[in-house]
Write an enzyme that holds these catalytic residues in place. Structure first.
Site, mmCIF file in Angstrom:
data_model
loop_
_atom_site.group_PDB
_atom_site.id
_atom_site.type_symbol
_atom_site.label_atom_id
_atom_site.label_comp_id
_atom_site.label_asym_id
_atom_site.label_seq_id
_atom_site.Cartn_x
_atom_site.Cartn_y
_atom_site.Cartn_z
ATOM 1 N N GLU A 48 -11.094 2.429 10.630
ATOM 2 C CA GLU A 48 -10.002 2.789 11.214
ATOM 3 C C GLU A 48 -9.593 4.436 11.109
ATOM 4 O OE1 GLU A 48 -9.689 -1.410 9.169
ATOM 5 O OE2 GLU A 48 -10.501 0.514 8.679
ATOM 6 N N PHE A 115 -1.504 -10.683 -0.478
ATOM 7 C CA PHE A 115 -2.907 -10.161 -0.040
ATOM 8 C C PHE A 115 -2.719 -9.150 1.063
ATOM 9 C CE2 PHE A 115 -6.584 -10.895 2.554
ATOM 10 C CZ PHE A 115 -7.673 -10.227 1.694
ATOM 11 N N GLN A 116 -3.464 -8.118 0.700
ATOM 12 C CA GLN A 116 -3.478 -6.916 1.845
ATOM 13 C C GLN A 116 -2.131 -6.522 2.155
ATOM 14 O OE1 GLN A 116 -6.139 -7.944 4.931
ATOM 15 N NE2 GLN A 116 -7.833 -7.130 3.937
ATOM 16 N N LYS A 165 3.753 -10.011 10.349
ATOM 17 C CA LYS A 165 2.829 -10.855 11.205
ATOM 18 C C LYS A 165 3.910 -11.943 11.746
ATOM 19 C CE LYS A 165 -1.155 -13.798 10.896
ATOM 20 N NZ LYS A 165 -2.452 -14.372 10.096
ATOM 21 N N MET A 487 -19.342 26.206 4.675
ATOM 22 C CA MET A 487 -18.164 27.117 4.690
ATOM 23 C C MET A 487 -17.818 27.349 3.051
ATOM 24 S SD MET A 487 -16.118 29.064 5.864
ATOM 25 C CE MET A 487 -15.863 28.788 7.477
#
Length: 588
Positions: A48, A115-116, A165, A487
């Site tokens: 993502e 959940f999630q 949802k 760096m």
């Protein structure tokens, strides 16, 4: 109509072509509807975070096309949404407009640790311009349109819309009406000042006409408002040299006689010393961050400051302002160019002084680039970037990752194309280049795009080779492999007695990795092979990986130490300084 249909209708009405993301349970209804409609090209990232940077690439690259697009990324709830955080925070720091749409668990189980489930609005609120959670299908279309308005109006930035949802599946009420053409968001307290006021403009013109040693600053606001050509015309009209922030690069040709190059921590000697000596600083669209100013209590002590900035919160935040112009850079430059009171001054003595500054490192840098190799005859990054610039004539689009190679690309590529340089600035996010280059190429398909990464940053999002493979996206990929986090190693060389803690890096066989994705690879170790390899990538139809084996001891100079001022600028490698102290060379 359902919430998911209205969501996609609104995106279509806003001209969205590409949606980047990764599906999952809480966003599945939207994906199901999107597949049926066939109105968008869905580009599945392999992570993502990659989707967020791809969306950034579209937004950044399309600014100067005449048809700006807003990048859109989409993910599911919980870990999917949390994986967007870095890309969204990066866009927020760099003022990039984009829209992130996340699924959320159903309203009935929010705040039950379902959940999630994660508090997306709570997490995103400090790192974006606005967050929304529409709780009714009737609110979704309006929210999308308002989100686009907020993301693009004034100082750009990311907007996050978190949609439960069940709201995606819910039907609108029987009396639902919405007209996207007539819609005007009602946002009390949201102020936007695009046009400059006359009184501060008049004071600014007086300071410009009176100044003997002025320097003009080109920041990201010049790029974002597509004002590069206007800035160049104004600089020529008043005969004032221009220094660039990291994000201001490519607003005008890098080799323009009035260009001082990049300023700040790894800026050019001429830019930084001109700022030290200036009696007037004219800043267009920048925020005076610490990488530009160095030690604030020593910055611009003898200079007046004109600050043109669209975000009023940035004015007088870090540097005191003599004249504040809270307005859009494009409109301000347009007004200044038409003002008959603005005058040309020769400023010969000032420009001659700047030429002296230019010569401080010019000879040594030219010799180093020409030599091309360092310790163990390994390649120098600055030589590779210089040869890339020569082969492409400075016209290609460059998408850099973050690190030492980023400063090399900023300093040694001769940018000729407006808005052709892209990098993570404020957040400094390693791993941004490869996915961002995907979005840049999709936004400007007729131009050649180069993704330049170190071996460290490349491995942070190397999985996006899968997206490039799947869609056959013609990105030329350069890995500058020096076996270190370059760096950090440079800082350790200068300030930590050469204790290279945590910086050596063992990498995989990049050839085998590229082959696994069906992408051709070429490894380059000899100087005479650099230009032919670059030309081979140009001639190849499709993506290609070029891996250059580089000298880990190479440094990018000059360098202003963290917490130091421009007077503390380092112009020689510590080893060379030691030789000078021993009487073996000329002092800096």
């Amino acid at each position: 109509m359902t919430g998911k249909k209205l969501l996609l209708k609104a995106l279509k009405d806003r001209g969205v072509k590409y949606i980047f993301g990764y599906t999952g349970g809480a966003i599945m209804p939207v994906f199901d509807e999107m597949e049926k409609l066939e109105n968008f090209t869905f580009v599945m990232s392999r992570h993502e975070q990659g989707a967020a940077f791809m969306a950034q690439g579209v937004s950044r690259a399309s600014l100067s096309t005449g048809h700006p697009q807003i990048g859109v990324c989409m993910s599911t709830s919980g870990p999917g949404a949390m994986n967007l955080v870095t890309g969204i925070a990066d866009a927020h720091m760099d003022s990039i407009p984009m829209l992130a749409i996340t699924g959320q668990v159903a309203t009935g189980v929010i705040a039950t640790d379902a959940f999630q489930e994660s508090d997306v609005v709570g997490v995103m609120m400090p790192i974006c311009k606005q967050t929304y959670m529409p709780l009714y299908a009737d609110d979704i279309e309006k929210t999308i349109h308002e989100g686009f308005y907020v993301a693009t109006t004034g100082r750009g930035g990311p907007v996050v819309i978190d949609i439960p949802k069940d709201v995606q599946n819910a039907q609108v009420s029987h009396d639902y009406q919405f007209d996207p053409v007539a819609f005007r968001p009602h946002l009390p307290g949201y102020f936007y000042s695009p046009t400059p006021e006359r009184e501060p403009l008049q004071r600014a013109i007086e300071l410009i006409n009176r100044s003997e040693r002025p320097v003009m600053f080109c920041g990201h606001g010049v790029i974002n408002s597509n004002a590069g050509q206007l800035l160049q015309k104004f600089a020529e009209k008043v005969n004032i040299p221009v220094a660039f922030t990291l994000h201001g690069l490519s607003a005008m040709p890098a080799d323009h006689p009035l260009s001082l190059g990049m300023m700040g921590m790894h800026g050019t000697v001429e830019a930084n010393r001109a700022i030290l000596e200036a009696d007037l600083l004219i800043s267009f669209g920048m925020r005076f961050d610490d990488r530009v100013t160095g030690k604030l209590n020593e910055y611009a002590q003898n200079a007046d400051v004109i600050h043109v900035e669209i975000d009023p919160s940035e004015i007088d935040k870090n540097v005191r302002t003599s004249v504040a112009i809270n307005a859009d850079v494009y409109r301000t430059l347009h007004v200044l160019l038409d003002d008959p009171m603005v005058t040309f001054k020769p400023r010969r003595r000032w420009l001659e002084t700047i030429d002296v500054f230019r010569n401080v490192m010019a000879e040594s840098l030219a010799a180093e680039i020409a030599h091309g190799v360092g310790t163990g005859n390994k390649l120098l990054m600055k030589t590779i970037i210089h040869q890339l610039s020569e082969v492409t004539q400075g016209r290609d689009l460059i998408v850099s990752d973050v690190g030492q190679h980023q400063m090399m690309a900023a300093r040694f590529y001769n940018y000729q194309t407006n808005n052709s340089w892209y990098a993570s600035g404020g957040a400094g996010t390693m791993g941004c280049s490869l996915p961002m280059a995907v979005g840049v190429k999709l936004a400007r398909p007729d131009e050649r795009v180069w993704s330049i990464s170190g071996d460290g940053g490349f491995q942070m999002n190397a999985q996006e080779l899968g997206t490039i493979m799947e869609h056959n996206i013609d990105v030329k990929i350069i890995i500058l492999n020096n076996g270190y986090l370059g760096m950090v190693r440079q800082w350790q060389t200068f300030f930590f007695d050469g204790c290279y803690a945590g910086t050596p890096m063992q990498s995989p066989d990049f050839k085998l990795l590229a082959q696994a994705y069906g992408i051709p690879h070429r490894k380059v170790e000899n100087l005479e092979d650099v230009t032919p390899a670059l030309q081979e990538a140009i001639d190849h139809q499709g993506p290609m990986v070029l891996e250059f084996i580089c000298d880990p001891t190479e440094v990018v100079l000059p360098m202003v130490p963290s917490g130091g001022g421009f007077e503390d600028m380092i112009v020689k490698h510590p080893q060379k300084i030691d030789k000078d102290l021993a009487g073996e060379g000329d002092a800096a």
